[in-house]
Design a protein around this motif. Structure first.
Motif, short mmCIF file in Angstrom:
data_model
loop_
_atom_site.label_atom_id
_atom_site.label_comp_id
_atom_site.label_asym_id
_atom_site.label_seq_id
_atom_site.Cartn_x
_atom_site.Cartn_y
_atom_site.Cartn_z
N PRO A 39 0.81 -1.23 0.00
CA PRO A 39 0.00 0.00 0.00
C PRO A 39 0.84 1.27 0.00
N GLN A 44 -5.21 -8.49 5.12
CA GLN A 44 -5.22 -7.04 5.22
C GLN A 44 -4.54 -6.39 4.03
N SER A 69 -6.38 -3.87 1.57
CA SER A 69 -5.87 -2.51 1.37
C SER A 69 -5.71 -2.20 -0.12
#
Length: 261
Positions: A89, A121, A125
């Motif tokens: 990210p 996660q 993201s």
């Protein structure tokens, strides 16, 4: 056909070593039936394999010019094969990652053993930022091969799956081949790619042998979907279509695998 996973650029990773070898790969791909290639050098955060976007684009432009000079019907697009990592990210925010052919889709590579802690996660993201994910060769990840339900979870979360031609040809061993074939008859493949690193693999006879066997297993329409239609949809920012389930595919589960290969 369209190949969304190819290590054709030289001197960036464990793929092509020289510009001449890149050209040999391009010629072999054309002879094997490809017309569009996404150049996807490894991007492994925190290692020496972190090529810059400028370097990739420069090599892609030079290779396209040489292909044009040779009058080959092939277009090379920029991309990366990005190892799944919690830093993705941030790298996206810093504009250090390339999508496939300037689309909204990232080619993400799982490890060959198991997905890292926190992988859910990372995927969330990426998707939350408006990107889509094409997961490279999930059949080669031991954790995914041992947990078919996890493959379904990935698909359910919106992740697309890309399987390698070499998996069907036994290039990575029997276990990977069996996983690839099970994914095929379960209709779990969105795109089929070469993941090629060297020109020798792309002998047209190998591609044609695999095409013939796979077509018998999943049907001509599904084969076209995962080699042409869905890769094009990915490049156009559209949602890849699932494979069409058929009686032939359902019946395939009951047959011995070696009757197909």
């Amino acid at each position: 056909m369209i190949d969304l996973h190819c290590h054709i650029l030289h001197g960036l990773d464990d793929g092509s070593e020289t510009a001449a070898e890149s050209l040999q790969m391009a010629q072999a791909l054309v002879r094997s039936g490809y017309r569009t290639i996404a150049a996807t050098p490894h991007m492994v955060p925190g290692t020496t394999w972190m090529p810059s976007i400028d370097r990739i684009n420069t090599q892609v432009a030079a290779l396209n010019q040489t292909v044009k000079d040779n009058e080959w019907a092939l277009e090379i697009l920029p991309g990366m094969e990005i190892a799944i990592d919690p830093r993705i990210p941030d790298l996206l925010d810093d504009h250090r990652l390339l999508t496939l052919g300037n689309s909204s889709c990232l080619l993400i590579e799982p490890s060959f053993q198991q997905l890292p802690l926190g992988w859910e996660q990372v995927i969330f993201s990426i998707l939350a930022k408006g990107y889509s994910i094409l997961l490279a060769h999930p059949e080669r990840c031991l954790q995914l091969a041992a947990n078919p339900g996890l493959i379904e979870r990935l698909i359910g979360s919106g992740v697309y799956l890309q399987v390698n031609w070499g998996s069907f040809l036994g290039q990575y061993g029997r276990a990977v081949a069996l996983t690839a074939r099970l994914m095929a008859v379960n209709g779990q493949i969105h795109c089929l790619a070469t993941d090629s690193h060297h020109p020798e693999w792309h002998h047209p006879a190998k591609i044609m042998a695999a095409i013939g066997s796979l077509q018998k297993m999943i049907g001509e329409e599904n084969l076209r979907r995962i080699t042409m239609d869905n890769p094009l949809r990915v490049l156009n920012g559209e949602i890849p279509q699932p494979m069409i389930r058929s009686e032939a595919m359902t019946g395939s589960r009951k047959k011995r695998w070696w009757r197909f290969w």
